[in-house]
Design an enzyme around this catalytic site. Structure first.
Site, mmCIF file in Angstrom:
data_model
loop_
_atom_site.group_PDB
_atom_site.id
_atom_site.type_symbol
_atom_site.label_atom_id
_atom_site.label_comp_id
_atom_site.label_asym_id
_atom_site.label_seq_id
_atom_site.Cartn_x
_atom_site.Cartn_y
_atom_site.Cartn_z
ATOM 1 N N LYS A 70 1.085 -1.640 -0.136
ATOM 2 C CA LYS A 70 0.184 0.021 -0.129
ATOM 3 C C LYS A 70 0.523 1.242 -0.269
ATOM 4 O O LYS A 70 1.836 1.392 0.528
ATOM 5 C CB LYS A 70 -1.037 0.102 0.863
ATOM 6 N N SER A 145 -9.430 2.027 2.488
ATOM 7 C CA SER A 145 -8.639 2.918 1.675
ATOM 8 C C SER A 145 -7.543 2.460 1.280
ATOM 9 O O SER A 145 -7.493 2.850 -0.188
ATOM 10 C CB SER A 145 -8.163 3.813 2.612
ATOM 11 N N SER A 169 -10.505 0.015 6.167
ATOM 12 C CA SER A 169 -9.810 -0.182 5.108
ATOM 13 C C SER A 169 -9.051 -1.261 4.621
ATOM 14 O O SER A 169 -8.822 -1.230 3.098
ATOM 15 C CB SER A 169 -8.966 0.934 5.618
#
Length: 344
Positions: A70, A145, A169
């Site tokens: 990420k 996210s 997320s």
């Protein structure tokens, strides 16, 4: 005035002492070339923030596995954006602990996955690089996210991914995009050298003039020297309530790979993450997958399915049946306030 001058000078001596402490240098153990943003034709879902190939050890539990990280997690020499234009031009100088552990376990990192702007959305259309559509239906959200991580796993571009979870997320993009994700237990996985949602850097500009013997001010708890110039204060400020919000965790196409990745990234990091308990023993998670849930109790929230579609309700019913067949006890739990909740 003399009293205040003495107090401030004491503060300045303390600050000078802190500046003299050498910052820990984290060695970068595996060679790589700088990452690049792939062309649109090679990135149809905008799930890649940056492509880079970093090969780890030749053997280990993750040997042969490809992983995406990420884009709020540090990879040395690879640009980091955190889904925002604010971070454009920033390139970390060292690897996050989870990155080093993945490479030591034989994994190959293929790049950084797109995340939502400052990781502050549960949907997948706020990243500065553009939306990340759901690969199963491009008219729908992939969830956020950790949107890019989920899509890269769901489309088979990587075997595994690292996500970050504060309010869902990892979990939401995993279930929306059709993969498996786990929000790790508090403190289980070190969150060192990531951009945390709980802390951001706020740049504050103060114009001040020295009009007496005092040559410093105390601004927002930081001692700053003055001499008729603009003072820039970079202050770490709490965006949220406290540090239990941030969790890194594994994402993959199946439970076994999630267990393997968790096995690698979990564990104490020599005190670098103050939330971690040094006495926690990390088991071989991948060897615990017996399929027997006898004695395990699950609860599902009655109000959670109030606005769900018939398809979602059908899947939920199927999952409950499978859990019971595996020996688990599954009970309905009522939380009336849940029906009143909203999420960003």
């Amino acid at each position: 005035m003399n009293f205040f001058t003495e107090v401030i000078n004491t503060w300045l001596k303390t600050c000078d002492g802190l500046r003299s402490i050498e910052e820990e240098t984290i060695p970068v153990l595996y060679p790589r070339i700088p990452g690049v943003k792939p062309a649109r034709k090679d990135n149809p879902y905008n799930a890649w923030a940056t492509k880079v190939e970093i090969k780890g050890e030749s053997s280990g539990i993750l040997a042969g596995k490809t992983i995406a990280i990420k884009d709020n997690v540090f990879i040395a020499g690879t640009p980091l954006t955190n889904g925002s234009k604010i971070w454009e031009g920033y390139t970390p100088e060292f690897d996050a602990t989870v990155v080093t552990r993945i490479l030591q376990a034989g994994g190959t990192i293929l790049g950084k996955s797109t995340c939502e702007n400052q990781c502050l959305s549960a949907n997948s259309f706020t990243s500065a690089s553009g939306p990340v559509p759901n690969p199963h239906d491009v008219t729908r959200s992939a969830g956020g996210s950790s949107s890019g991580s989920a899509v890269l796993v769901a489309t088979g571009e990587v075997d595994m991914a690292i996500g970050g979870d504060q309010g869902g997320s990892i979990r939401m993009p995993s279930c929306w995009s059709g993969c498996v994700g786990l929000k790790a237990t508090f403190g289980l996985v070190p969150c060192n050298w990531i951009l945390r949602i709980e802390r951001i850097k706020v740049i504050v500009t103060v114009k001040a003039t020295c009009t007496s013997n005092c040559c410093a001010i105390i601004f927002q708890g930081v001692a700053v020297r003055l001499n008729e110039f603009i003072v820039i204060v970079a202050r770490a400020t709490n965006l949220c309530l406290e540090p239990s919000l941030d969790h890194l965790g594994p994402m993959a196409s199946n439970v076994t790979d999630v267990a393997k990745l968790l096995e690698v990234i979990a564990g104490y990091d020599e005190g670098r993450d103050h939330r971690q308990n040094p006495h926690v023993v990390i088991p071989k998670y991948s060897q615990l997958l017996t399929g027997d849930l006898t004695g395990v109790k699950f609860g599902y929230v009655k109000e959670g399915s109030g606005r769900a579609s018939d398809g979602v309700k059908s899947v939920m019913s199927h999952v409950i049946t499978k859990l019971r067949e595996s020996g688990a006890v599954v009970e309905e739990v009522s939380i009336p306030l849940h029906a009143q909740s909203n999420f960003y």
